[in-house]
Write a protein that holds these residues in place. Structure first.
Motif, PDB file in Angstrom:
ATOM      1  N   LYS A 122       8.361   1.341  17.748  1.00 56.13           N
ATOM      2  CA  LYS A 122       8.033   2.499  18.567  1.00 56.13           C
ATOM      3  C   LYS A 122       9.245   2.914  19.395  1.00 56.13           C
ATOM      4  N   GLY A 123       9.210   4.162  19.852  1.00 55.27           N
ATOM      5  CA  GLY A 123      10.280   4.660  20.705  1.00 55.27           C
ATOM      6  C   GLY A 123      11.241   5.570  19.964  1.00 55.27           C
ATOM      7  N   ALA A 124      12.404   5.760  20.557  1.00 53.93           N
ATOM      8  CA  ALA A 124      13.418   6.637  19.989  1.00 53.93           C
ATOM      9  C   ALA A 124      14.792   6.052  20.236  1.00 53.93           C
ATOM     10  N   PRO A 125      15.718   6.212  19.302  1.00 53.50           N
ATOM     11  CA  PRO A 125      17.071   5.671  19.491  1.00 53.50           C
ATOM     12  C   PRO A 125      17.712   6.198  20.774  1.00 53.50           C
ATOM     13  N   GLY A 126      18.219   5.277  21.567  1.00 60.23           N
ATOM     14  CA  GLY A 126      18.900   5.635  22.793  1.00 60.23           C
ATOM     15  C   GLY A 126      17.992   6.008  23.944  1.00 60.23           C
ATOM     16  N   VAL A 127      16.668   5.966  23.712  1.00 65.89           N
ATOM     17  CA  VAL A 127      15.731   6.333  24.774  1.00 65.89           C
ATOM     18  C   VAL A 127      14.904   5.130  25.190  1.00 65.89           C
ATOM     19  N   TRP A 128      14.205   4.550  24.247  1.00 67.52           N
ATOM     20  CA  TRP A 128      13.327   3.411  24.499  1.00 67.52           C
ATOM     21  C   TRP A 128      12.970   2.796  23.173  1.00 67.52           C
ATOM     22  N   SER A 129      12.812   1.484  23.142  1.00 61.55           N
ATOM     23  CA  SER A 129      12.483   0.812  21.900  1.00 61.55           C
ATOM     24  C   SER A 129      11.479  -0.294  22.165  1.00 61.55           C
TER      25      SER A 129
END
Length: 473
Positions: free
Chosen positions: A316-323
């Motif tokens: 889940k999440g987005a690269p460079g944002v949250w993982s």
């Protein structure tokens, strides 16, 4: 966070860029009408209702009783429609008008009453003259997908009706709805490809496919078909239905989430398969009828039966944002009373067109008949995710044995998806397929629940109009 990310600016960029991408994509014309309903389907409904045949009469009574299907409906178009927390949400007006347009168009085809055709045309024209943007949080992708495929289906039913601004409506679909859904399948809102559950992909695929057919856009149809078969996201058929068991049932990934979303996914995949079938593309039979196995699983589970579930973990999440990650280890609890108008199309395809065994789907289709539509399953958006009325529109006579193994043959099949249906031993013939009771015996029970007046009124109206037409002749 990702439901909030990429709101107005992202939507504006997608809307501005995608029309140019599609400008040269048009190919040979598709069969029309050719989304959820073909000309043969519409003629069958009208003839069966006129003859007083069950279960069509019960299905038509549900349509005429729905307040969206009244010819007095007046559209409430908006230039910008918002969906998502933190925004001035006004998308309820859109989905109510979409269902009113579809239901009125359907009533016209069944009854011949042109007042309903005029109402559908007025709704569609009002929106194509007004709407310019879809905005909001990531929920705008659901808005574009769900209301996009539904709007296209309503328009397809009146595309040749005098007064309908088809070209203007097609432009709205290409510039407002299609870019958002097409971009989601490509970029997933900048998130990891597994961040969004299957329904997000399925809604986008339904929109891209429906708009592609409505606008004779070969590239759009090919994108949707290719993604259904091979897409990386969770909505492609092997990711939405990741495990096939030896008993012929196949896990529905979203069964680990909750029942409502799993039912939505089955309904969306059935919608995609039916629209593709009507253009000669067999997604129902793709990968050894994988969708049938998944639908059987969800039907059994929704009826309270025990089903296996293989633990799975998604990123889940987005690269460079949250993982992060989430692991689901078992199927969620169900309410056997929960229902959605999704089963008639699936049951009738596999048991009537293909002469295959679908015992769980057949059982749940019979239990939920006659199917209603938008406005019959709750006042919120979830009650409007399917166009519905499957008992009326999808009930069909059983295909002959010779035709049951044939590929669909309408015009202009896409090269990406026109493979012949499978004939595997796991999709068995000849056992427990009889749909004769699907809706046929439900008229008395439904009449008692909804009022005999609603049932009788719709049939009486048809008889009066038929008598008037004879008198005029």
């Amino acid at each position: 966070m990702l439901k909030i990310a990429g709101t107005a600016a992202g939507a504006a960029a997608v809307t501005a860029a995608a029309p140019a991408l599609r400008a040269q994509a048009a190919g040979p014309a598709f069969a029309h009408p050719g989304l959820l309903h073909t000309r043969a389907d519409l003629d069958r409904m009208a003839a069966k209702v006129k003859a007083g045949a069950a279960p069509y009469t019960a299905g038509f009574a549900r349509l005429t009783a729905n307040w969206h299907s009244q010819s007095s409906w007046t559209a409430r178009p908006a230039a910008t429609v918002y969906r998502g927390s933190g925004t001035p949400q006004n998308y309820t007006g859109l989905y109510n008008d979409v269902h009113a347009a579809y239901q009125n168009a359907l009533r016209w085809h069944v009854s011949g009453d042109t007042a309903h055709a005029d109402t559908a045309v007025a709704i569609l024209n009002a929106w194509s003259a007004t709407l310019t943007r879809l905005e909001g949080t990531a929920d705008r992708f659901l808005l574009a997908g769900l209301q996009g495929y539904q709007f296209a289906n309503a328009a397809e039913l009146v595309r040749d009706r005098p007064g309908f601004e088809l070209a203007r409506f097609q432009k709205m679909m290409r510039t407002v709805f299609l870019p958002i859904s097409s971009d989601f399948l490509t970029h997933h809102n900048g998130a990891y490809v597994t961040n969004y559950w299957p329904n997000w992909d399925l809604a986008a695929m339904a929109c891209v496919l429906a708009v592609g057919i409505l606008c004779d856009d070969r590239a759009g149809v090919d994108q949707a078909v290719s993604y259904f078969q091979h897409g990386e996201g969770m909505g492609s058929v092997r990711n939405a239905i990741p495990v096939v068991h030896s008993d012929g049932l196949a896990e529905w990934a979203e069964a680990g989430r909750d029942q409502g979303h799993a039912l939505l996914g089955v309904g969306l995949m059935g919608t995609i398969c039916e629209m593709a079938w009507n253009q000669g593309i067999d997604l129902y039979g793709y990968d050894d009828s994988r969708f049938l196995k998944g639908a059987e699983y969800v039907a059994k589970w929704s009826l309270g039966g025990a089903v296996p579930y293989t633990p799975n973990t998604r990123r889940k999440g987005a690269p460079g944002v949250w993982s992060g990650s989430e692991t689901v280890s078992k199927a969620a609890a169900v309410d056997p009373a929960m229902t959605r108008p999704i089963w008639a199309v699936i049951a009738n395809h596999y048991t009537r067109r293909r002469d295959l065994d679908a015992p769980n789907v057949t059982r749940i289709a019979a239990r939920t008949a006659p199917e209603g539509g938008g406005g019959d399953y709750g006042p919120n958006s979830g009650g409007y995710d399917q166009l519905g009325f499957g008992t009326l529109v999808f009930t069909r006579d059983r295909t002959s044995a010779a035709k049951a193994t044939a590929s669909p043959t309408p015009a202009a099949a896409s090269g990406a998806g026109s493979a012949a249906p499978s004939s595997s031993a796991s999709a068995q013939r000849g056992r427990g397929k009889d749909l004769a009771s699907t809706g046929a015996s439900d008229l008395p029970a439904w009449s008692a629940a909804a009022g005999v007046t609603a049932v009788a009124g719709g049939l009486l109206l048809l008889r009066r109009r038929e008598r008037a037409r004879r008198d005029e002749a």
